[in-house]
Scaffold this motif. Sequence first.
Motif, short mmCIF file in Angstrom:
data_model
loop_
_atom_site.label_atom_id
_atom_site.label_comp_id
_atom_site.label_asym_id
_atom_site.label_seq_id
_atom_site.Cartn_x
_atom_site.Cartn_y
_atom_site.Cartn_z
N LEU A 194 0.71 -1.01 -0.18
CA LEU A 194 0.03 0.50 0.08
C LEU A 194 0.62 1.13 0.09
O LEU A 194 0.90 2.34 -1.26
N ALA A 195 2.01 0.70 0.84
CA ALA A 195 2.87 2.48 0.89
C ALA A 195 3.45 2.64 -0.39
O ALA A 195 3.57 4.06 -0.95
N ASN A 196 4.00 1.58 -0.82
CA ASN A 196 4.55 1.45 -2.73
C ASN A 196 3.47 1.99 -3.32
O ASN A 196 3.96 2.72 -4.36
N LEU A 197 2.68 1.28 -3.49
CA LEU A 197 1.13 1.87 -4.24
C LEU A 197 0.98 3.62 -4.21
O LEU A 197 0.47 4.25 -5.09
N SER A 198 0.72 4.00 -2.21
CA SER A 198 0.08 5.23 -3.04
C SER A 198 1.71 6.25 -3.60
O SER A 198 1.70 7.76 -3.54
N THR A 199 2.62 5.95 -4.37
CA THR A 199 3.54 6.96 -4.72
C THR A 199 3.30 7.45 -5.98
O THR A 199 3.55 8.06 -6.89
N LEU A 200 2.65 6.44 -6.46
CA LEU A 200 2.42 6.72 -8.21
C LEU A 200 1.60 7.78 -8.26
O LEU A 200 0.47 7.97 -7.39
N GLU A 201 2.50 8.14 -9.24
CA GLU A 201 1.38 9.73 -9.83
C GLU A 201 -0.24 9.53 -10.34
O GLU A 201 -1.29 10.55 -10.34
N ASN A 202 -0.67 8.18 -10.35
CA ASN A 202 -2.51 8.28 -10.94
C ASN A 202 -3.15 8.25 -9.45
O ASN A 202 -4.24 7.35 -9.48
N VAL A 203 -2.46 7.28 -8.72
CA VAL A 203 -3.51 7.20 -7.21
C VAL A 203 -3.09 7.49 -6.35
O VAL A 203 -1.37 8.22 -6.13
N ARG A 204 -4.30 7.83 -6.14
CA ARG A 204 -4.25 8.46 -4.54
C ARG A 204 -4.89 7.83 -3.18
O ARG A 204 -6.26 7.05 -3.67
N LEU A 205 -3.94 7.64 -2.75
CA LEU A 205 -4.39 6.41 -1.04
C LEU A 205 -5.17 7.04 -0.13
O LEU A 205 -3.54 7.71 0.90
N ILE A 262 -6.26 11.18 5.67
CA ILE A 262 -4.87 11.31 5.14
C ILE A 262 -4.41 10.87 4.34
O ILE A 262 -4.62 10.12 3.82
N TYR A 263 -3.62 11.66 3.43
CA TYR A 263 -2.81 11.21 1.96
C TYR A 263 -1.33 11.30 2.65
O TYR A 263 -0.53 11.72 3.12
N GLY A 264 -0.48 10.60 1.26
CA GLY A 264 0.82 11.29 1.01
C GLY A 264 1.83 10.30 2.18
O GLY A 264 1.94 9.66 2.85
N ASP A 265 2.76 11.77 2.58
CA ASP A 265 3.38 10.83 3.88
C ASP A 265 3.04 11.16 4.75
O ASP A 265 3.32 9.56 5.26
#
Length: 279
Positions: A194-205, A262-265
């Motif tokens: 989940l943490a890795n995929l959240s770094t994709l530009e087209n994915v918001r987690l 919450i998002y991002g970092d």
Amino acid sequence: MAIPESFERDRAELAEGIRQLRAVSGMSGVSVARRLGWSQAKVSKVETGKVVASSEDVRALLDLYQPPIEVRERLEERAEALNDRYATLRMLRKRGLHRVQEDIGRNARSTSVIRSFQPSLVPGLLQTPEYARAVFGQPLTMEATDVARAVRARLDRQTLLFDPEREFHFVVTEAALRWRMGDAATMRAQLDRLANLSTLENVRLGVLPWSVFVPQVPKNGFTVLDEREVSVESFTTHRSISEPRDIRFHLEIFQLFADAAIYGDEARAFLAELTREHA
């Protein structure tokens, strides 16, 4: 989540249409049951809308009643639409859950924007193979499932995440991330993914912590495909909602949860803390 109003209305209209045809024919419910080899209770449930008549059952009734062609076409279309939107777990198992996953994948491939809210489970598009195996291996809801084929079909559609032309927005609750599916190693790997995929530009987690107040109880998960369809699953059914009013409602609910997440970092730090708990 209650059954959508449009679904209830269409089910009631189909049932009433069938009941009226029997009344015009002059046949009793007992006579219809005998001719079709059904129970009288089944005829009653179809006519009262307590069950959604299958397309095959509706055709059998129409063959018996011989209504005008325009009436037949209208009722057949309504039955097919209802059965497309309401699939029981028994029906899905009979067909094969791997085929259901393949259908979901085909639907997703025709979608540009996918929004998914999950209060108790990691979304299928984000699951690791081990986590997916734990999901499809559940003894009650997934009994008799071909686990390997279902997992493979689910993983095949995850390639969509790496298509920059598509947008994904996921919101998951802390409960979904804490619910144990598999052993500690499975959970660590899932949280790391989940943490890795959240770094994709087209994915918001987005992660919705327990500590955040949200003025709406998250009763069930759902996925919105563009703005044309909402997919909702329960323990025993899968529904596809296409009523514009219901779609707008789900978009509003999704945005409410998304605004509180919450998002991002910050989200990745939260995931890292949960991962350490599974050490």
